[in-house]
Design an enzyme around this catalytic site. Structure first.
Site, mmCIF file in Angstrom:
data_model
loop_
_atom_site.group_PDB
_atom_site.id
_atom_site.type_symbol
_atom_site.label_atom_id
_atom_site.label_comp_id
_atom_site.label_asym_id
_atom_site.label_seq_id
_atom_site.Cartn_x
_atom_site.Cartn_y
_atom_site.Cartn_z
ATOM 1 C CB SER A 1 -0.899 0.016 1.236
ATOM 2 O OG SER A 1 -0.119 0.198 2.412
ATOM 3 C CB THR B 1 1.464 -1.260 5.707
ATOM 4 O OG1 THR B 1 2.577 -1.603 6.557
ATOM 5 C CG2 THR B 1 0.184 -1.845 6.278
ATOM 6 C CG ASP B 2 5.774 2.280 1.955
ATOM 7 O OD1 ASP B 2 6.818 1.729 2.362
ATOM 8 O OD2 ASP B 2 5.787 3.154 1.070
ATOM 9 C CB ALA B 3 8.162 1.834 6.311
ATOM 10 C CG LEU B 4 2.966 0.542 9.535
ATOM 11 C CD1 LEU B 4 2.230 -0.301 10.560
ATOM 12 C CD2 LEU B 4 1.976 1.248 8.613
#
Length: 603
Positions: free
Chosen positions: A297, A335-338
């Site tokens: 994402s 997810t991309d890095a949170l």
């Protein structure tokens, strides 16, 4: 020169065209409603493929506690060159971020779904060390092996350097127009990663780079044409998997038209739904059709797709309604890095993981505070905000991915053999060939090929100017380097002009030339000095539109060693340029300066 196999290219193009056609006109993939299951909460979708999951998946799931399942939802980085490091700085960093002393202790305690590598966290000094680190982490994992991943896109985003083969990257591949080369590069890259114990790569980048000022994608994209990007995405999905690693197409629903970097802010994509279907969607549709294991994402707002303005990572309409239901993606949504600012602007670090799961994500990448995120997910289950069935759905997908890629059968690698499998002469030759066929000649008044004499190499990049100078010298050219940087001041420009005096040619390497860039001032001053000037864009080719007229203009799309060696060959005439622009290069007024497909030759 390699000739693309028409059979392979025909199959790729046909499969892409068929997949893309399924998106047009608001078509909904059949069976989407059934995949939603009976959950009441957003994100309670149950993947149809996991209903027929292998026995191994169900056996492992049945043996897990809720805590074990929640651990599987996370992929984090650990500090240390070895899994059991006792180095004080690494231990302190691990304790602060993860609540454990080292990778082995963390994996044993929390049973995460995966670990991601970075050079600054793990050293990544040589293939043997990387393989031993991977083996140590897998040993600690026990019955459920880890996904061990990195971002090895090549070109501008690379985590494992030499001796691993350094391919030029996505946009240079787009410039070759060779799908077979894209597949081969990914297969080699996958095999090298697998030899070092990695089994997941966060590549390819499926974004269509339509904004020349995009600060975060640029050359990471194959180009600005949706069909071209879709074809190359398809080729690389198959290549990486053939090499032995899982892949992740990124960044859904499309990060190619933004002037904001989601690492530091929250970009807004203003495309209409029709524009999304036409521009952004095709590469992701193609990746799904090709069997991509994951889709990552994006931390972007896309009002046409979700008018709540939640980042896509936290958007149920985008991740579940669009990616799962409409496009029919049955794999893992990561997810991309949170820890990126784009997803932290509106919500606290304890809420982001819960909201991502509610939106439909399966794997939570790099939360800034793992214990906080882990406990937040457990608390959400206890409060009924998330159901255990929802957690099970994501864990099934993750376990099914691991099983499909054969990771449980062979989680370990032979660390003593890793060095022999990485950066072989054959692999390096493929990288060099791709680089040579990517170099694009945009303009030339007859200055190139260079007939011989003295050359000044100046401009952006200390290593870039030095390596290009070395490559020219290796071809018998008298060359000297003078780096002036990304924003040369008056003194630096004056030094370059003085150094150009008496030269037969000046080569200026450029990078990220924006409106009003001092690099344009450098080029103008050198042109005024009366020495022939060649401008070589070693990042995006958009630089060419921001510079004054020069005698010749080249694009390498890359400052890797193979690309600079190829650039030197083109300058000297040892190589006829054959690359074709994979993007439109626009002037400041929006007019096309150099069109998609443009590329000059000597002969």
């Amino acid at each position: 020169m390699r000739s693309p196999k028409l059979s392979r290219k025909s199959v790729l193009v046909t499969s892409v065209a068929g997949a893309v056609a399924a998106v047009g006109g608001g078509a909904v993939i059949a069976g989407a409603a059934a995949r939603r299951g009976g959950g009441d909460a957003p994100g309670d979708a149950v993947d149809e493929t996991t209903e027929a999951a292998p026995d191994w998946v169900e056996t492992q799931l049945a043996s897990m506690s809720l805590e074990d399942k929640v651990g599987q939802l996370f992929m984090v980085y650990v500090h240390g060159e070895s899994a059991d490091t006792d180095q004080s700085e690494a231990v302190a960093s691990n304790r602060e971020r993860l609540g454990a002393d080292n990778g082995a202790a963390f994996v044993a305690a929390y049973k995460p779904g995966g670990i991601i590598y970075f050079d600054w966290a793990n050293g990544l000094t040589d293939p043997g060390q990387i393989a031993a680190l991977s083996n140590g982490l897998q040993e600690a994992a026990g019955d459920v092996p880890l996904l061990i991943a990195t971002d090895q896109e090549y070109g501008s985003v690379v985590r494992i350097g030499e001796p691993a083969t350094q391919f030029p990257g996505a946009m240079p591949l787009g410039a070759t127009r060779d799908l077979e080369a894209a597949h081969e590069a990914a297969q080699i890259a996958g095999a090298e990663l697998r030899a070092m114990g990695l089994n997941q790569n966060f590549a390819p980048d499926a974004d269509v780079n339509v904004d020349p000022a995009n600060p975060v994608i640029g050359v990471r994209s194959f180009g600005s044409d949706s069909a071209l990007v879709a074809e190359f995405t398809t080729a690389q999905v198959g290549g990486y998997q053939a090499g032995g690693v899982a892949v992740s197409a990124k960044h859904f629903p499309g990060h190619g038209d933004t002037g904001t970097d989601s690492h530091v802010g929250l970009p807004v994509i203003t495309h209409t739904t029709e524009e999304w279907e036409r521009i952004d969607a095709p590469p992701f549709v193609a990746a799904i059709a090709a069997g991509a294991d994951m889709v990552m994402s994006a931390h972007i707002q896309f009002p046409a797709l979700d008018d709540s303005l939640k980042p896509a990572t936290l958007s149920e309409p985008i991740l579940t309604g669009l990616l799962r239901d409409r496009l029919g993606f049955d794999g893992v949504i990561v997810t991309d890095a949170l820890d990126m600012q784009g997803v932290r602007t509106e919500y606290g670090d304890e809420r982001v993981p819960v909201l991502a799961l509610l939106a439909g994500a399966d794997l939570l990448l790099m939360p800034p505070d793992f214990p906080l995120a882990y406990e937040a997910v457990l608390a959400a289950v206890a409060a009924g905000e998330l159901t255990e069935e929802r957690i099970d759905a994501s864990v099934r997908r993750l376990l099914a991915l691991k099983h499909a890629r054969g990771i449980p059968e062979a989680p370990m690698v032979d660390a003593s053999a890793a060095a022999d499998a990485v950066g072989t002469a054959e692999h390096l030759a493929v990288a060099a060939d791709i680089a040579e066929r990517s170099i694009t000649l945009l303009a030339n008044d007859g200055t190139l090929p260079f007939a011989g004499g003295s050359v000044l190499v100046t401009g952006w990049g200390e290593n870039t100017t030095a390596r290009l100078t070395e490559s020219l010298a290796g071809l018998g050219v008298q060359a000297e380097a003078l780096v002036t940087g990304e924003a040369p001041d008056a003194a630096a420009i004056a030094s370059a002009v003085a150094a150009a005096e008496g030269r037969d040619l000046v080569v200026v390497t450029t990078f990220n030339v924006a409106s009003g860039s001092a690099q344009a001032d450098l080029v103008a001053a050198l042109m005024d000095a009366g020495v022939p000037v060649v401008a070589a864009a070693v990042g995006t080719p958009y630089d060419a539109a921001g510079l004054p007229a020069v005698n010749a203009s080249l694009a390498s799309y890359s400052y890797t060693a193979p690309s600079l060696a190829a650039l030197a060959k083109v300058i000297t005439g040892a190589l006829d340029p054959s690359g074709m622009l994979p993007v439109d290069v626009l002037s400041e007024s929006g007019e096309v300066s150099y069109a998609l497909g443009h590329g000059l030759h000597y002969a």
